[in-house]
Design a protein around this motif. Structure first.
Motif, mmCIF file in Angstrom:
data_model
loop_
_atom_site.group_PDB
_atom_site.id
_atom_site.type_symbol
_atom_site.label_atom_id
_atom_site.label_comp_id
_atom_site.label_asym_id
_atom_site.label_seq_id
_atom_site.Cartn_x
_atom_site.Cartn_y
_atom_site.Cartn_z
ATOM 1 N N GLN A 155 0.859 -1.100 -0.036
ATOM 2 C CA GLN A 155 0.101 0.137 -0.081
ATOM 3 C C GLN A 155 0.840 1.507 -0.023
ATOM 4 O OE1 GLN A 155 -2.700 0.111 3.289
ATOM 5 N NE2 GLN A 155 -3.538 2.257 2.373
ATOM 6 N N ARG A 156 1.810 1.311 1.067
ATOM 7 C CA ARG A 156 2.996 2.537 0.683
ATOM 8 C C ARG A 156 3.466 2.510 -0.531
ATOM 9 N NH1 ARG A 156 4.699 4.451 5.682
ATOM 10 N NH2 ARG A 156 5.234 5.932 4.187
ATOM 11 N N GLN A 159 2.302 1.691 -3.433
ATOM 12 C CA GLN A 159 1.511 2.431 -4.222
ATOM 13 C C GLN A 159 1.504 3.933 -4.051
ATOM 14 O OE1 GLN A 159 -2.103 -0.202 -3.708
ATOM 15 N NE2 GLN A 159 -2.124 -0.488 -5.839
ATOM 16 N N GLU A 160 1.196 4.352 -3.031
ATOM 17 C CA GLU A 160 1.394 5.716 -2.678
ATOM 18 C C GLU A 160 2.432 6.398 -3.465
ATOM 19 O OE1 GLU A 160 0.860 6.096 1.468
ATOM 20 O OE2 GLU A 160 -1.157 5.356 1.492
ATOM 21 N N GLN A 161 3.628 6.021 -2.877
ATOM 22 C CA GLN A 161 4.854 6.588 -3.451
ATOM 23 C C GLN A 161 5.064 6.522 -5.014
ATOM 24 O OE1 GLN A 161 6.496 8.585 -1.634
ATOM 25 N NE2 GLN A 161 5.120 7.920 0.210
ATOM 26 N N THR A 162 4.289 5.462 -5.442
ATOM 27 C CA THR A 162 4.171 5.123 -7.166
ATOM 28 C C THR A 162 3.641 6.091 -7.638
ATOM 29 O OG1 THR A 162 4.860 2.892 -7.038
ATOM 30 C CG2 THR A 162 4.049 3.653 -9.008
ATOM 31 N N LEU A 163 2.253 6.315 -7.124
ATOM 32 C CA LEU A 163 1.392 7.529 -7.642
ATOM 33 C C LEU A 163 1.901 8.817 -7.333
ATOM 34 C CD1 LEU A 163 -1.295 8.237 -8.793
ATOM 35 C CD2 LEU A 163 -2.096 8.261 -6.325
ATOM 36 N N ARG A 164 2.627 8.908 -6.592
ATOM 37 C CA ARG A 164 3.164 10.488 -6.139
ATOM 38 C C ARG A 164 4.290 10.612 -7.252
ATOM 39 N NH1 ARG A 164 6.587 12.434 -0.910
ATOM 40 N NH2 ARG A 164 7.099 14.493 -1.627
ATOM 41 N N MET A 165 5.101 9.666 -7.476
ATOM 42 C CA MET A 165 6.246 9.720 -8.756
ATOM 43 C C MET A 165 5.678 9.845 -10.048
ATOM 44 S SD MET A 165 9.379 9.520 -7.661
ATOM 45 C CE MET A 165 9.966 9.172 -9.291
#
Length: 428
Positions: free
Chosen positions: A244-245, A247-253
């Motif tokens: 889950q974390r 995914q959050e950082q990938t979306l941010r990237m």
């Protein structure tokens, strides 16, 4: 006054002497006329001496004379010496100014009040191709004919410099700056920024290329993470939380890469192909609805339309710019804050899209740098909101492509206001 009295006494003495001599000869009137004639001849001789001295020998010592004429000669001589000394100082000063201008690497061109060439240094000859024998007295726009320079010159708004290629070498990039002085005269300075332009172009290409290359691995990574998320029930809790974390950082990237690519396109592309007349009210209402969804109805979003005039521009770009301002207001104001999107016409005739909030505000020390890439007022808090740090930079570039300006006013505890001012020529 004393010299004038002496001259009157001299005139009276000559007249008296003439009358006496004429009385002895039996013709006092003729004697008076002779005495006055002698006085006239004396003054005419002094006038002739003054004329010859001023016209033929002005640098010589003044003629010898007594009385009022002697004082006049002395005063004129002292005045001439003072004038020659002042002229010598001015010539020396002009010589030093010209020598220092010749030593400059930047072009310096002096124009008269009509815009005609008066003087320029050797750097101007090298950069602009000016030739002393032929170009002196020519109007500047006869030699620098680029329409952008002509518009810049005639607009008389010289707060910002103009960047163009050299008229004699397109590979050379020059930055023009015009200054008004004196009796509506102008000073044109041109600086060679070719190296800086190349470095800036390299930076843009690097950012664009790296951002483009990052899209593929991020897309692959996001796809696999979605697959793992579908299998979350079969994974250990610790691994599920880690995914889950990720995914959050990938979306941010991905958001960061998308913003970098958009910013690179705005910097490189001149734009203008998709400009059309836009109804501002539906645009602001749509942006406000998106902002409500982002805030999950925890903020009050208001839209105020004070003018029915339309705006000439790119709907996609303006939506991106205004959305960034509205979304920032949602992210960086506490719950319950009121955010207003307003469209109005100012007294100057400019159109203004205004985004204001009543949140915590911004310290004025940060305002000059807010539109810089990745600049954050509070790094920890900004990272928590998921922002990329490029929103205001994108908004600034979009507005520049629309000949508009972004103005920010704020103070701690009194909210913040962002004004997008469009020139009257873009209103319909």
């Amino acid at each position: 006054m004393r010299l004038w009295s002496r001259e009157l006494w001299r005139l009276a003495w000559l007249a008296t002497l003439g009358v006496c001599l004429g009385w002895l000869a039996g013709a006092p009137g003729l004697g008076l006329a002779a005495g006055l004639a002698g006085c006239l001849v004396y003054h005419l001789r002094q006038l002739r001496a003054l004329f010859l001295w001023l016209t033929l020998r002005p640098s010589d010592e003044p003629p010898a004379a007594r009385g009022m004429w002697g004082e006049l000669f002395d005063r004129l001589y002292r005045y001439q010496k003072g004038q020659r000394l002042t002229q010598s100082r001015l010539r020396a000063m002009l010589g030093r100014i010209q020598e220092s201008s010749e030593a400059m690497r930047d072009s310096v061109v002096m124009l008269d009040r009509h815009g005609d060439l008066e003087w320029w240094n050797s750097a101007a000859s090298e950069m602009l191709g000016l030739v002393t024998a032929h170009d002196r007295g020519q109007h500047i726009t006869n030699l620098l004919r680029d329409p952008r320079f002509v518009s810049y010159f005639n607009a008389r708004a010289y707060a910002e410099p103009l960047t163009l290629s050299s008229p004699i070498d397109e590979r050379r990039i020059l930055q023009y700056q015009i200054t008004l002085y004196g009796d509506d005269e102008r000073l044109v300075m041109a600086r060679d920024i070719t190296r800086l332009h190349q470095l800036e172009q390299m930076r843009r290409d690097f950012v664009a290329n790296v951002s483009h290359e990052l899209r593929t691995p991020l897309t692959v990574l996001a796809g696999y993470l979605e697959t793992y998320e579908d299998m979350a029930e079969q994974l250990p809790p610790r691994l599920s939380k880690g995914i889950q974390r990720m995914q959050e950082q990938t979306l941010r990237m991905q958001n960061l890469v998308n913003d970098l690519l958009l910013l690179s396109r705005l910097e490189i592309d001149q734009g203008g192909d998709d400009h059309a007349e836009l109804e501002v009210a539906p645009l602001l209402m749509s942006i406000a609805e998106d902002a409500r969804a982002l805030s999950r109805r925890r903020h009050t979003l208001q839209v105020e339309i004070e003018s029915k005039k339309r705006l000439l521009g790119s709907e996609q770009e303006l939506r991106s710019a205004i959305s960034n301002l509205a979304f920032n207001a949602v992210r960086y104001t506490p719950e319950g804050s009121t955010i207003v999107l307003r469209w109005r016409i100012e007294a100057s005739g400019e159109g203004c899209i205004e985004v204001t909030d009543d949140g915590e505000g911004i310290d004025p020390i940060h305002i000059p740098r807010l539109t810089e890439r990745f600049y954050r007022v509070d790094k920890g808090r900004s990272a928590a909101t998921g922002g990329t740090g490029l929103g205001l930079a994108i908004a600034k570039h979009v507005l520049l492509r629309h000949q508009a300006q972004l103005t920010i006013t704020s103070s701690p505890g009194k909210g913040a206001s962002f004004y997008c001012r469009f020139p009257a020529g873009r209103l319909r």
